[in-house]
Design an enzyme around this catalytic site. Structure first.
Site, PDB file in Angstrom:
ATOM      1  N   THR A  80      30.647  -3.246 -28.656  1.00 36.32           N
ATOM      2  CA  THR A  80      30.957  -4.143 -27.540  1.00 36.32           C
ATOM      3  C   THR A  80      31.334  -3.401 -26.259  1.00 36.32           C
ATOM      4  O   THR A  80      30.822  -3.704 -25.186  1.00 36.32           O
ATOM      5  CB  THR A  80      32.095  -5.102 -27.943  1.00 36.32           C
ATOM      6  OG1 THR A  80      31.664  -5.900 -29.038  1.00 36.32           O
ATOM      7  CG2 THR A  80      32.503  -6.002 -26.783  1.00 36.32           C
ATOM      8  N   ASN A 101      34.491   1.256 -28.956  1.00 32.10           N
ATOM      9  CA  ASN A 101      35.577   0.306 -28.681  1.00 32.10           C
ATOM     10  C   ASN A 101      36.918   1.032 -28.707  1.00 32.10           C
ATOM     11  O   ASN A 101      37.884   0.601 -28.089  1.00 32.10           O
ATOM     12  CB  ASN A 101      35.574  -0.822 -29.701  1.00 32.10           C
ATOM     13  CG  ASN A 101      34.373  -1.730 -29.533  1.00 32.10           C
ATOM     14  OD1 ASN A 101      33.815  -1.850 -28.451  1.00 32.10           O
ATOM     15  ND2 ASN A 101      33.970  -2.369 -30.619  1.00 32.10           N
ATOM     16  N   LYS A 162      37.520 -11.454 -25.049  1.00 33.04           N
ATOM     17  CA  LYS A 162      37.871 -10.047 -25.260  1.00 33.04           C
ATOM     18  C   LYS A 162      38.167  -9.375 -23.919  1.00 33.04           C
ATOM     19  O   LYS A 162      37.403  -9.547 -22.949  1.00 33.04           O
ATOM     20  CB  LYS A 162      36.731  -9.294 -25.937  1.00 33.04           C
ATOM     21  CG  LYS A 162      36.428  -9.724 -27.354  1.00 33.04           C
ATOM     22  CD  LYS A 162      35.299  -8.862 -27.920  1.00 33.04           C
ATOM     23  CE  LYS A 162      34.926  -9.268 -29.333  1.00 33.04           C
ATOM     24  NZ  LYS A 162      33.828  -8.437 -29.874  1.00 33.04           N
ATOM     25  N   ASP A 163      39.224  -8.581 -23.873  1.00 33.61           N
ATOM     26  CA  ASP A 163      39.538  -7.878 -22.618  1.00 33.61           C
ATOM     27  C   ASP A 163      38.402  -6.965 -22.195  1.00 33.61           C
ATOM     28  O   ASP A 163      38.035  -6.905 -21.019  1.00 33.61           O
ATOM     29  CB  ASP A 163      40.848  -7.093 -22.763  1.00 33.61           C
ATOM     30  CG  ASP A 163      40.913  -6.249 -24.011  1.00 33.61           C
ATOM     31  OD1 ASP A 163      40.102  -5.341 -24.176  1.00 33.61           O
ATOM     32  OD2 ASP A 163      41.803  -6.516 -24.852  1.00 33.61           O
ATOM     33  N   ASP A 304      30.345 -12.873 -31.826  1.00 32.16           N
ATOM     34  CA  ASP A 304      30.614 -11.621 -32.530  1.00 32.16           C
ATOM     35  C   ASP A 304      31.606 -11.841 -33.660  1.00 32.16           C
ATOM     36  O   ASP A 304      31.421 -11.345 -34.779  1.00 32.16           O
ATOM     37  CB  ASP A 304      31.158 -10.576 -31.551  1.00 32.16           C
ATOM     38  CG  ASP A 304      31.319  -9.209 -32.197  1.00 32.16           C
ATOM     39  OD1 ASP A 304      30.306  -8.607 -32.575  1.00 32.16           O
ATOM     40  OD2 ASP A 304      32.470  -8.747 -32.330  1.00 32.16           O
ATOM     41  N   HIS A 308      30.492 -11.310 -37.571  1.00 31.92           N
ATOM     42  CA  HIS A 308      31.197 -10.405 -38.487  1.00 31.92           C
ATOM     43  C   HIS A 308      31.703 -11.157 -39.719  1.00 31.92           C
ATOM     44  O   HIS A 308      31.729 -10.603 -40.818  1.00 31.92           O
ATOM     45  CB  HIS A 308      32.372  -9.740 -37.769  1.00 31.92           C
ATOM     46  CG  HIS A 308      31.986  -8.578 -36.920  1.00 31.92           C
ATOM     47  ND1 HIS A 308      31.424  -7.437 -37.433  1.00 31.92           N
ATOM     48  CD2 HIS A 308      32.087  -8.375 -35.583  1.00 31.92           C
ATOM     49  CE1 HIS A 308      31.191  -6.573 -36.460  1.00 31.92           C
ATOM     50  NE2 HIS A 308      31.572  -7.131 -35.322  1.00 31.92           N
ATOM     51  N   ASP A 351      25.422  -7.546 -25.770  1.00 30.75           N
ATOM     52  CA  ASP A 351      25.996  -6.199 -25.790  1.00 30.75           C
ATOM     53  C   ASP A 351      25.550  -5.402 -27.008  1.00 30.75           C
ATOM     54  O   ASP A 351      25.741  -4.191 -27.077  1.00 30.75           O
ATOM     55  CB  ASP A 351      27.524  -6.262 -25.733  1.00 30.75           C
ATOM     56  CG  ASP A 351      28.112  -7.075 -26.872  1.00 30.75           C
ATOM     57  OD1 ASP A 351      27.366  -7.814 -27.551  1.00 30.75           O
ATOM     58  OD2 ASP A 351      29.336  -6.979 -27.095  1.00 30.75           O
ATOM     59  N   HIS A 352      24.956  -6.067 -27.985  1.00 29.38           N
ATOM     60  CA  HIS A 352      24.374  -5.444 -29.175  1.00 29.38           C
ATOM     61  C   HIS A 352      23.844  -6.569 -30.042  1.00 29.38           C
ATOM     62  O   HIS A 352      24.105  -7.753 -29.776  1.00 29.38           O
ATOM     63  CB  HIS A 352      25.404  -4.616 -29.961  1.00 29.38           C
ATOM     64  CG  HIS A 352      26.638  -5.363 -30.334  1.00 29.38           C
ATOM     65  ND1 HIS A 352      26.672  -6.307 -31.349  1.00 29.38           N
ATOM     66  CD2 HIS A 352      27.899  -5.359 -29.814  1.00 29.38           C
ATOM     67  CE1 HIS A 352      27.880  -6.815 -31.445  1.00 29.38           C
ATOM     68  NE2 HIS A 352      28.653  -6.281 -30.512  1.00 29.38           N
TER      69      HIS A 352
END
Length: 544
Positions: A80, A101, A162-163, A304, A308, A351-352
């Protein structure tokens, strides 16, 4: 009477010209750029769920915009942090420095998080969650260059649960980046950007939307039996949330707030609240309402978390994207209604991607499995002790990289190359390991093709390890349920790339595009400087 008629005629002409100017796709600059990153989106989600999408979300971007069907990440690792950084900087981790990350920091002698910054304070929180900034990113983003191009008059706002999904796209000079604090359910920022939260953020937080959504369990949008693009609801390949006995619908939220917030982000409701916050930010900050181009960088993090948890073929994943399609449709409509249709440049990518659950693949007799890196690390340490003496030679075995204790090597007069060569010989005995590269090789050689080239583009001499591990295709360092990502193989690298809106014609291209091509293409469209470390190539199809 004639004067009155003349007055109305002139007024109609003026209004018509104004409206034409306000929605002119040939205007020299868009009023607003909306960058959308979907966290963990495979390209084939577009085709697999196509028949179930509405006409105003993903389909609108594809059929009315330009679809690049063969877009890939051109480096390893596909995580990410590096993904968001590479999209917006136009270069790879070898240049922008975001190699994971988190990664091992030799100077601090500990693992550090990608956006952590202990020199600043949180805004809207006193917790560690607010001590975040882009300080570790070494280059500018195209959002930074947009600000620099017009004396900082462009407004740039980043939004994500997410930050790292918010901060890295927003860049160093943004007006603000906002992310979700899991402990409180509030949107927060840091003193890097803001001393206090704007009143509109406080008002939004006061609505307590997570609690509102959590009043009802997560159920499928459509009848469960209609989810034919997915495996059955109850499979051994999916993980459980706390308190669940089976990974099946409905998914009920826990009673405690902290647990509820954690589960909330791993449901489609996390996408919906992100969309709501992004639209509120656009209106409150009046993005796209003046003569300079503004940027709203939105990252949807929930796919994401869901991926997961459940994998790439679960009903939960399909339901996530069917609901996300509606959220994206609302975001597109809100932006076009607010800034004017034809005045907004949209792009969407990821991002992936991700590999299907490896146990599921193995059950289909497809080569796949799990590499136990903890067991390999323990065996390696024992092997090195037998040869070089009992010492803690390996400081970190993480992200497929080994950091060795250089001070200990010097003290014992052991050559680094001797140690890394021995590590290579040992690790290559594992059938799950495809190759082992040393930091020296990656620093000296120039790889132009294949997986070694991808590893090199993700390798930072100062931050990466002394040895880099490459697993065989289909191998992951993960639990047996859900899924993971990080490799340079197609299942992790192939993502969607869609452009739509201002000056974008309709079209499709199967030409290979690198993720690092996005930023220089956007700066070329805007007629501004490319990011400082940009190594990507301008996508020529958008300029025909």
């Amino acid at each position: 009477m004639l004067q009155k008629y003349f007055f109305y005629t002139v007024l109609v002409v003026i209004l018509t010209c104004y409206r034409a100017a306000a929605t002119d796709p040939n205007s020299p600059k868009p009023k607003l750029i909306v960058g959308i990153v979907v966290d963990q989106m495979r390209y084939d989600y577009l085709t697999r769920y196509w028949h179930r999408f509405g006409n105003d979300g993903f389909k609108k971007l594809v059929t009315e915009g330009y679809n690049f069907t063969n877009t890939h990440f051109d480096y390893v690792p596909t995580y990410t942090g590096p993904g968001h950084a590479s999209i917006y900087t136009g270069t790879t981790p070898a240049v922008h420095g975001i190699i994971g990350n988190d990664w091992y920091n030799r100077n601090a002698k500990r693992r550090m998080y990608v956006t952590e910054d202990t020199t600043i304070t949180g805004t809207g929180t006193n917790a560690y969650a607010g001590k975040m900034s882009p300080v570790h990113m070494l280059t500018t983003t195209f959002s930074d260059e947009l600000r620099l191009a017009n004396n900082l008059r462009s407004k740039v706002i980043g939004v994500a649960l997410k930050d790292r999904g918010s901060i890295l796209p927003a860049g160093h000079s943004a007006d603000a980046a906002y992310w979700f604090e899991g402990a409180t359910g509030n949107w927060i920022s840091s003193s890097w950007y803001l001393k206090t939260l704007p009143e509109w953020v406080n008002t939004f937080n006061a609505r307590k939307l997570p609690q509102e959504y959590a009043k009802n369990p997560w159920i499928t949008l459509y009848p469960l039996e209609s989810y034919t693009a997915s495996t059955p609801d109850d499979t051994p390949y999916e993980d459980l949330f706390a308190g669940e006995k089976k990974p099946v619908f409905p998914h009920t939220f826990p009673a405690t707030n902290t647990s509820m917030y954690q589960l909330f982000t791993a449901t489609p409701y996390g996408n919906t609240i992100t969309k709501e916050f992004a639209i509120t930010a656009m209106r409150a900050e009046e993005l796209g309402k003046d003569s300079v181009t503004d940027l709203l960088a939105v990252s949807f993090s929930s796919p994401d978390f869901i991926g997961h948890q459940y994998g790439t073929h679960a009903v939960e994943t399909e339901d996530c994207y069917l609901r996300l399609d509606k959220d994206i449709a609302e975001l597109i409509k809100a932006a076009e209604d607010y800034a004017g249709k034809g005045n907004v440049l949209f792009f969407l990518t990821a991002d992936h991607a991700a590999i299907p659950n490896v146990m599921f693949l193995a059950d289909q007799q497809i080569p796949a499995g799990i590499f136990n890196d903890a067991r390999a690390s323990e065996a390696l340490q024992k092997h090195l002790n037998e040869i070089f003496g009992i010492q803690k030679w390996v400081l970190s075995f993480y992200n497929d990289q080994l950091h060795l204790d250089h001070e200990l090597l010097r003290k014992n007069k052991i050559d680094l190359d001797v140690m890394t060569d021995e590590i290579r010989r040992f690790l290559l005995k594992y059938k799950e390991v495809s190759n082992v590269l040393t930091g020296k090789e990656l620093s000296v050689n120039e790889y132009s093709w294949g997986i070694r080239s991808l590893v090199q583009k993700g390798f930072s001499v100062k931050r990466s390890g002394d040895v880099v591990l490459i697993l065989e295709p289909g191998l992951v360092e993960y639990k047996s349920k859900g899924t993971d990502h990080g490799s340079g193989y197609t299942y992790d690298s192939h993502v969607p790339l869609l452009f739509y809106g201002w000056k974008i014609s309709r079209g499709t291209s199967s030409r290979h595009i690198n993720i690092t091509d996005i930023a220089p293409t956007i700066t070329q469209l805007l007629g501004i400087q490319a990011p400082s470390g940009s190594t990507g190539t301008v996508i020529k199809e958008l300029f025909k």
